[in-house]
Structures are given as structure tokens and as C-alpha cells.
Design a protein around this motif. Structure first.
Motif, PDB file in Angstrom:
ATOM      1  N   THR A  60       2.066   6.907  -6.822  1.00 57.51           N
ATOM      2  CA  THR A  60       0.964   7.628  -7.475  1.00 57.51           C
ATOM      3  C   THR A  60       0.649   8.974  -6.839  1.00 57.51           C
ATOM      4  O   THR A  60      -0.156   9.736  -7.382  1.00 57.51           O
ATOM      5  CB  THR A  60      -0.325   6.767  -7.451  1.00 57.51           C
ATOM      6  N   GLY A  61       1.252   9.264  -5.689  1.00 54.03           N
ATOM      7  CA  GLY A  61       0.984  10.543  -5.015  1.00 54.03           C
ATOM      8  C   GLY A  61      -0.416  10.616  -4.432  1.00 54.03           C
ATOM      9  O   GLY A  61      -1.043  11.678  -4.438  1.00 54.03           O
ATOM     10  N   THR A  62      -0.905   9.487  -3.935  1.00 46.93           N
ATOM     11  CA  THR A  62      -2.244   9.453  -3.334  1.00 46.93           C
ATOM     12  C   THR A  62      -2.155   9.087  -1.860  1.00 46.93           C
ATOM     13  O   THR A  62      -1.118   8.620  -1.388  1.00 46.93           O
ATOM     14  CB  THR A  62      -3.145   8.409  -4.031  1.00 46.93           C
ATOM     15  N   LYS A  63      -3.241   9.305  -1.148  1.00 46.17           N
ATOM     16  CA  LYS A  63      -3.381   8.849   0.230  1.00 46.17           C
ATOM     17  C   LYS A  63      -4.448   7.769   0.227  1.00 46.17           C
ATOM     18  O   LYS A  63      -5.573   7.987  -0.242  1.00 46.17           O
ATOM     19  CB  LYS A  63      -3.784  10.023   1.130  1.00 46.17           C
ATOM     20  N   ILE A  64      -4.111   6.567   0.735  1.00 46.63           N
ATOM     21  CA  ILE A  64      -5.047   5.438   0.676  1.00 46.63           C
ATOM     22  C   ILE A  64      -5.372   4.949   2.080  1.00 46.63           C
ATOM     23  O   ILE A  64      -4.476   4.707   2.891  1.00 46.63           O
ATOM     24  CB  ILE A  64      -4.452   4.268  -0.142  1.00 46.63           C
ATOM     25  N   THR A  65      -6.664   4.823   2.378  1.00 47.03           N
ATOM     26  CA  THR A  65      -7.093   4.233   3.652  1.00 47.03           C
ATOM     27  C   THR A  65      -8.077   3.101   3.359  1.00 47.03           C
ATOM     28  O   THR A  65      -8.728   3.081   2.310  1.00 47.03           O
ATOM     29  CB  THR A  65      -7.791   5.273   4.556  1.00 47.03           C
TER      30      THR A  65
ATOM     31  N   LEU B 293       0.832  -1.205   0.000  1.00 44.31           N
ATOM     32  CA  LEU B 293       0.000   0.000   0.000  1.00 44.31           C
ATOM     33  C   LEU B 293       0.868   1.257   0.000  1.00 44.31           C
ATOM     34  O   LEU B 293       0.590   2.220  -0.724  1.00 44.31           O
ATOM     35  CB  LEU B 293      -0.926  -0.021   1.214  1.00 44.31           C
ATOM     36  N   LYS B 294       1.923   1.234   0.813  1.00 44.35           N
ATOM     37  CA  LYS B 294       2.825   2.397   0.873  1.00 44.35           C
ATOM     38  C   LYS B 294       3.460   2.665  -0.489  1.00 44.35           C
ATOM     39  O   LYS B 294       3.598   3.817  -0.907  1.00 44.35           O
ATOM     40  CB  LYS B 294       3.934   2.150   1.919  1.00 44.35           C
TER      41      LYS B 294
ATOM     42  N   LEU C 186      -9.283   6.343  -1.906  1.00 42.78           N
ATOM     43  CA  LEU C 186      -8.110   6.942  -2.542  1.00 42.78           C
ATOM     44  C   LEU C 186      -8.326   8.446  -2.651  1.00 42.78           C
ATOM     45  O   LEU C 186      -9.338   8.893  -3.210  1.00 42.78           O
ATOM     46  CB  LEU C 186      -7.894   6.373  -3.950  1.00 42.78           C
ATOM     47  N   LYS C 187      -7.385   9.241  -2.129  1.00 41.71           N
ATOM     48  CA  LYS C 187      -7.488  10.700  -2.194  1.00 41.71           C
ATOM     49  C   LYS C 187      -6.320  11.259  -2.989  1.00 41.71           C
ATOM     50  O   LYS C 187      -5.174  10.853  -2.804  1.00 41.71           O
ATOM     51  CB  LYS C 187      -7.515  11.307  -0.787  1.00 41.71           C
TER      52      LYS C 187
END
Length: 581
Positions: free
Chosen positions: A305-310, A298-299, A328-329
Motif C-alpha cells: 500500500t506504500g504506507t508506514k505503519i507503527t 505488517l511489512k 498509518l502514514k
């Protein structure tokens, strides 16, 4: 598949008659007609021409007063597990077709054939010859929405004798290429992924995604070669609605990106100021492998991709909703790139599980794995809900030769999980026992500080599979294993002491092969004292499929030993037993 069989040919028909007929219908052929009594053969230049001949002539054209039957010519040795089904109504959904095909056995692959006809054509491979034969008998001529289906064998060049698992490791691509999007959407140059892309969108944007009289959604499906289902009626009053996209991985990603762009435009037009993240739904079975060890997978996706994933917590799961929400943000471009990487991992996990399932289903003939609730309902890996406890009998029809023998397996679970397995007033263990068709009991603890408890499962192979599957799943659902862990348990089976050597093999050869094939750890502890029944323990450790596969292979070895132990009839002279080299 260019060679044709022409049946119901009149005794008066000649080679010239057939040649004239093909010329009349502008169907080229690449060789002479071989005319026999009542039937004939001819070669076509390519598969497309052969398909056209079948569609144009079969059951529709007369020659000397007899209606011709035209189908692919298939030698008997190649009449294996592969069928072609024609004249499928173009509007039929895959879910309906899948359900129909599954009535006759385990479908290993199903792919759409490109044709010029208005109706759809598919090629289907069943797991066994008997299943294919049954499907042929039951479906040929049967009606589907006023269309009479036409079913015929097609050559199966890969056909091998059944039961030939030995002699080299089995390859894991037995499902064949995944099928095309939907018969109703026409032929596609590409085939879709078996795993659809499922996303959640805010309810207020659903209207914009559909467009006036469905124009927008139709345009998306056309541009991306996809089939898109917007589940508007699900979760009435909910703030979000699920969307399922069936296409190639590329088609899914393009459709997803277009939907994100539509939502972004609608947000600007309606002065909606909140961020609109991309939310992907994925079955919990795949999420651990998406996250990776210590979250590394995930990291890496986030960094690349320059995203924040939770990912939504396990606590949000229920027995009937096994999907996790992956949020995905980032920018639309970034989220689109991340979606491709996330779905790539999920598809890899699915293919790995399907490979294990296909191998397992060959070892337990007739077992309907899709009905076990390992994946959501419908096509494995899709759908908003999971019927985790199908009605009794839904898994019946296991086609073992005669009554399968009962087996006893001791499965070791964390001591703290006993309450979850038993359930309130014993309800869960009763339901599980009823569902699996097995006796399931929990042995008393061996001491006050025992970290593990033994679950005793007694039942035939299919019952073992179902019971153990549910126990593994329950432990994951109840958080006895972390989100980054796969559930791995230890199972013990008892074998006659004289057969232990066969499980180990000369110099440990058999047990090493077992471990390589199944990915389970298999141990036959040395210096065991046989119990009162002269049996010793074999220990098997691993994740569910590995554990199951090892159990089946060991039971195969034991069955072979038992067959060799059976006395021959006294009237027959017994040949000397050859010494093992």
C-alpha cells in the motif's frame, strides 16, 4: 418461512371469510386456507408477504368478534433455537438490544430483517432450545420504549439434536451472518461486520466531522450505510477522540476515507500544517496476528500500500484499556487501502476466536463468554474500555445439571511471572480467585534455577475457564510474551490410570483426534508410575482456547468412564459389556 399460522379463529369463520379478509388488506396467498377448530394455515407467495400479513393483521384485525393472531407456522421438530422478534422501536441501539437478548442466554447470531414496517424486526438464534424458550416466554408482550415486543419461533432448518458434537467435526460458522447496522437506521441490503472500525481523530477536527447541526455526519452515515458514534465525552480534554463505525467492511472503509478527506480539507482551511495520520484502534488480542511472524504481515501491507505503519507499545495498555493504536502514514488513498488490509486481518482473528468460543460455550452450557472480558465491553471486539473484573455474580447462572464437579488443573507459568500473578501483598491473586470462584495457589519452586512455576487451580469448569483466561491475559499484558508471540502454556490434569488408555485410544486414535480438533498438543507420557491415588498425568500445551477445549474434551471422556464404572442396581440383571472393536 412463507407458511402462516392464524390463531384465535372464531368457530363461525370459514375459508371464504379468511379469503375475503386477506383480499380486503391486499395480502396475496398462494394456496387455499386450511381451517381447523380455532386456527388455520395458509401459504404466502414469499417471505416478505408473510411478514406483511403478520404486521398488518396480528393483534389488530377482528374476525367474527375475535382478534386474530398471525405468526409463522413452525413444525414442532423445527422449534429449536431460532426466534423472530418484531415491533422493536426504530431508535433502539444495538448495544441495548444485545444486552436485552443476552439476559436469556448465549446469542449465536442476530440479523435484521428487511421489512416495510416502521418498527424493526430481527431473527435471533440462541445456543440452546431452553434459552430460546425462556426468551420467548419473557420477551413476548414485554414493553420496550412503549412498544410491545412480538416474539415467535421461526423454522430452524439447520436444527440438530442437542449434544451432537460427535459424528464429524463441527463447522465453525455457527454465528450465522452478522447482523445489520442498527434497527434505528432502517433495513439494509447488506449486513455489517461484527467488528466495528474504531479510529482516533484529533479533537479539533471533531466539529468539522459532525458538521452544522450534524449534517455532515448524517450525510456520511447515509452515503456509506453505516452507524457512526463519535465519543466526544470520553477522555475530557484529550487531544484525540475515538470514533466507532458500524457497517459492512466496505461501508466502514468508505466512511473512514470520507472522514480522512474532511480532516484534510479542515486542515487546509485552518492552516494546520502537521501530518494527519490514520489511527486505528484494535484490541490487543488481535494485534499479534496482525503483525505476523517476524512482522511479515505488517511489512507486506506496508509494501503493498506504500504506507508506514507503527503500533503502540504493550506498555501503554492498562487493565481497562486493552486497545492498541495502529498508526498509518501515507496519502489518503494509500491509508485507505492499508486500513482495508489491517481490518481484514483483525476480522479474521476475531472470527477465529469466536469459532473457538462458540465451540467452548457448547461444552460449558450457560457460560456467558462475553462477560469474561476477553473482548472490550458491549459487542465483542468493540468499545473503548474493558470491564476486566466484572462484579461478583456477573458470571453466575451457569446452567449445569446439578452442581458441577470440581476439577484440578496445574498450569505452568514462567517463574519470573509469579510476582505479577500474585500482585502487591497478594491482592491480584485474591481478586482473581474471587472473580473466578476458584482456589488458586502457586506451588513452591522445585529448585533455585526453576524456569517455570506451577499454578494449582481448583474449581468447576466455568471457574477453570475464567481463572485460566485471566492468567493467560496477565502474562501477555505484563510482556512475558513478545508482541509477535501468542501466549502458549502447558497444563497438566490427572486422570485415573485405568482411564489413560481411553484418552489415548486404540493406536493413539483418540489423542490424535483431540489434537486435530483442538489444535492443542496432548501427551500422555508412557511408562508413568501412578501416584498414591492411582492417577497419571495428561499434558496439554497450546494457546488459551486450544488448551481449554482439550481440557473439556478430556473431562468428557473421564465422565463417560465414570458413568460406565458406576455399579448397576442389584435387582436389574447386568447385560454383558460389549467388547470394543
Amino acid at each position: 418461512m412463507n407458511k402462516l399460522y392464524i390463531g384465535n379463529v372464531s368457530a363461525e369463520a370459514s375459508e371464504e371469510d379468511l379469503e375475503s379478509l386477506f383480499k380486503q388488506w391486499t395480502i396475496p396467498h398462494s394456496g387455499p386456507f386450511l381451517v381447523k377448530t380455532g386456527y388455520a394455515f395458509v401459504d404466502c407467495p414469499d417471505e416478505k408477504t408473510a411478514m406483511r400479513a403478520i404486521d398488518v393483521l396480528s393483534g389488530k384485525v377482528e374476525l367474527h368478534g375475535k382478534v386474530l393472531e398471525v405468526e409463522h407456522s413452525v413444525p414442532k421438530r423445527q422449534r429449536s433455537c431460532k426466534l423472530q422478534i418484531r415491533n422493536i422501536p426504530p431508535h433502539i441501539q444495538w448495544e441495548v438490544l444485545d444486552s436485552k437478548l443476552a439476559e436469556y442466554g448465549a446469542v449465536e447470531s442476530c440479523e435484521q430483517v428487511n421489512t416495510d414496517t416502521e418498527t424493526a424486526v430481527i431473527n435471533v438464534r440462541y445456543a440452546t432450545k431452553d434459552q430460546a424458550r425462556l426468551a420467548m416466554e419473557k420477551m413476548n408482550g414485554s414493553m420496550m420504549d412503549n412498544n410491545a415486543l412480538k416474539v415467535s419461533y421461526i423454522p430452524d432448518e439447520t436444527a440438530t439434536p442437542e449434544g451432537s458434537l460427535s459424528g464429524g467435526r463441527r463447522t465453525f460458522n455457527s454465528r450465522g451472518p452478522p447482523r445489520a447496522g442498527s434497527p434505528g437506521l432502517g433495513a439494509r441490503p447488506k449486513v455489517q461486520s461484527d467488528i466495528p472500525l474504531r479510529m482516533l481523530v484529533p479533537t479539533q477536527f471533531v466539529g468539522a466531522i459532525i458538521g452544522k447541526e450534524g449534517a455532515t455526519i448524517r450525510n456520511i452515515t447515509k452515503q456509506t450505510h453505516s452507524k457512526i458514534d463519535i465519543h466526544r465525552k470520553e477522555n475530557a480534554g484529550a487531544a484525540e477522540k475515538p470514533i466507532t463505525i458500524h457497517s459492512t467492511p466496505e461501508g466502514c472503509s468508505n466512511a473512514c476515507k470520507t472522514i480522512m478527506e474532511i480532516m484534510q480539507k479542515e486542515a487546509v482551511d485552518t492552516k494546520f500544517t502537521e501530518e494527519i495520520p490514520l489511527k486505528i484502534l484494535a484490541h490487543n488480542n488481535f494485534v499479534g496476528r496482525l503483525i505476523g511472524k517476524e512482522g511479515r504481515n505488517l511489512k507486506k501491507i506496508e509494501q503493498d500500500t506504500g504506507t508506514k505503519i507503527t503500533i503502540s507499545p504493550l506498555q501503554d495498555l492498562t487493565l481497562y484499556n486493552p486497545e492498541r493504536t495502529i498508526t498509518l502514514k501515507g496519502s489518503i488513498e494509500a491509508c485507505s487501502s492499508a486500513e482495508q488490509e489491517v481490518m481484514k486481518k483483525i476480522r479474521e482473528s476475531y472470527e477465529s476466536d469466536m469459532a473457538a468460543m462458540n465451540l467452548q460455550s457448547n461444552l460449558i452450557p450457560g457460560l456467558n463468554l462475553n462477560a469474561l472480558g476477553l473482548f472490550p465491553s458491549g459487542t465483542p471486539g468493540m468499545g473503548p474500555s474493558m470491564s476486566s473484573v466484572p462484579p461478583p455474580g456477573a458470571l453466575g447462572g451457569c446452567s449445569f445439571g446439578g452442581q458441577p464437579e470440581s476439577e484440578t488443573v496445574h498450569l505452568f507459568i514462567p517463574a519470573l511471572a509469579v510476582g505479577a500473578i500474585i500482585g502487591k501483598q497478594g491482592q491480584h491473586i485474591k481478586q482473581l480467585s474471587h472473580f473466578a470462584g476458584a482456589s488458586i495457589k502457586i506451588a513452591p519452586a522445585e529448585g533455585m534455577d526453576a524456569k517455570q512455576r506451577m499454578v494449582i487451580i481448583v474449581g468447576p469448569p466455568e471457574a477453570q475457564f475464567k481463572a485460566q483466561c485471566r492468567i493467560f491475559g496477565k502474562l501477555k499484558e505484563e510482556n512475558f510474551f513478545g508482541p509477535k508471540e501468542e501466549v502458549k502454556l502447558e497444563a497438566h490434569i490427572k486422570v485415573p490410570s485405568f482411564a489413560a488408555g481411553r484418552v489415548i485410544g486404540k493406536g493413539g486414535k483418540t489423542v490424535n483426534e483431540l489434537q486435530n480438533l483442538t489444535c492443542a498438543e496432548v501427551v500422555v507420557p508412557r511408562d508413568q508410575t501412578p501416584d498414591e491415588n492411582d492417577q497419571v498425568i495428561v499434558k496439554i500445551s497450546g494457546h488459551f482456547f486450544a488448551c481449554q477445549l482439550a481440557q473439556r474434551k478430556i473431562q468428557e471422556i473421564l465422565a463417560q468412564v465414570r458413568r460406565q464404572q458406576q455399579p448397576k442396581p442389584a435387582s436389574e440383571p447386568q447385560p454383558p459389556v460389549p467388547r470394543r472393536k
